[in-house]
Write an enzyme that holds these catalytic residues in place. Structure first.
Site, PDB file in Angstrom:
ATOM      1  N   LYS A   1      -4.309   5.114   5.309  1.00 34.40           N
ATOM      2  CA  LYS A   1      -3.043   5.767   5.664  1.00 34.40           C
ATOM      3  C   LYS A   1      -2.984   7.122   4.955  1.00 34.40           C
ATOM      4  CE  LYS A   1       1.603   3.880   6.292  1.00 34.40           C
ATOM      5  NZ  LYS A   1       2.591   3.033   5.631  1.00 34.40           N
TER       6      LYS A   1
HETATM    7  C1  E4P Z   1       5.506   2.540   7.568  1.00 31.97           C
HETATM    8  O1  E4P Z   1       4.301   2.405   7.561  1.00 31.97           O
HETATM    9  C2  E4P Z   1       6.337   2.600   6.373  1.00 31.97           C
HETATM   10  O2  E4P Z   1       5.804   1.759   5.395  1.00 31.97           O
HETATM   11  C3  E4P Z   1       7.742   2.126   6.593  1.00 31.97           C
HETATM   12  O3  E4P Z   1       7.991   1.745   7.920  1.00 31.97           O
HETATM   13  C4  E4P Z   1       8.787   2.968   5.945  1.00 31.97           C
HETATM   14  O4  E4P Z   1      10.055   2.383   6.178  1.00 31.97           O
HETATM   15  P1  E4P Z   1      11.370   2.736   5.324  1.00 31.97           P
HETATM   16  O5  E4P Z   1      11.929   3.993   5.867  1.00 31.97           O
HETATM   17  O6  E4P Z   1      12.265   1.571   5.559  1.00 31.97           O
HETATM   18  O7  E4P Z   1      10.924   2.866   3.891  1.00 31.97           O
END
Ligand code: E4P
Length: 213
Positions: A82
């Site tokens: 990522k």
């Molecule tokens: C995606 O890969 C992220 O980990 C996640 O969806 C972020 O979500 P949040 O805005 O609830 O932290």
């Protein structure tokens, strides 16, 4: 549509994978910090349950991201690296594509970012809808725009709807044809339930038990 769990908790992954509906997991540094466990061990355990586990680099320059990405990818073939949506991230996406390392571009908040990440070779892009809604913008509107753009081209980049907050987000993402949705554990747990299923099953079983008497 693929369903991912947004968590760094291995027990949650094992539980939902056990339902037979889980296609992958997304983690991020905040989720990992919450669990306070060894990152590599957590990722490797998750890789036993699902074929796609996003592990986020924490370096911010190309050389550091490249190094971390290569290391994470060497852990297990189910790891997807990522990478944040920055210009250094774009270089990393291109490098990884050429090396055959799968990537997921995180922190995507605009169509132009989505196009750049796809052109740089990202396998997945992650637009964060909940965080846009939080600042009074239209998160699902962004997904609609990206899916519209995707219809005109042959990008092989999957659109992963991230930062989901409630079951309706999953339904709307599916209606737009998004490829993947990542869902927090508490939201995922709500998906199988309907009050009419519960009351209907109770009635069936009550009637059946009457017959046995
Ligand atoms: C995606 O890969 C992220 O980990 C996640 O969806 C972020 O979500 P949040 O805005 O609830 O932290």
């Amino acid at each position: 549509m693929k369903l991912f769990l947004d968590t760094a908790n291995v027990e949650q992954v094992a539980e939902v994978a056990g339902w037979g509906v889980l296609d992958g997991v997304t983690t991020n540094p905040s989720l990992v910090a919450k669990e306070n466990k060894n990152f590599k061990e957590v990722v490797l355990k998750m890789c036993e349950h699902v074929p796609c586990v996003s592990a986020q680099v924490t370096a911010t320059d190309f050389s550091g991201m490249k190094k971390q990405g290569e290391e994470y990818a060497s852990w297990h073939k189910h790891v997807v690296v990522k990478v944040p949506m920055t210009t250094e991230g774009l270089k990393t996406l291109r490098y990884c594509r050429e090396k055959g390392i799968r990537t997921n571009t995180t922190l995507v908040f605009s169509v132009s970012q989505a196009i750049l990440a796809a052109k740089a070779g990202a396998n997945i892009i992650s637009p964060f809808i909940g965080r846009l809604d939080d600042i009074s913008e239209d998160g699902m509107g962004l997904i609609a725009e990206i899916m519209e753009v995707w219809k005109h081209y042959q990008f092989d980049t999957e659109v992963l709807v991230a930062s989901t907050r409630h079951p309706r987000h999953i339904v709307e993402a599916a209606k737009l044809g998004a490829h993947i949705c990542t869902i927090p554990y508490d939201v995922f747990k709500k998906l199988p339930h309907h009050p009419l299923t519960d009351s209907g099953l109770k009635k069936f079983l009550d009637d059946w038990n009457t017959l046995q008497k």
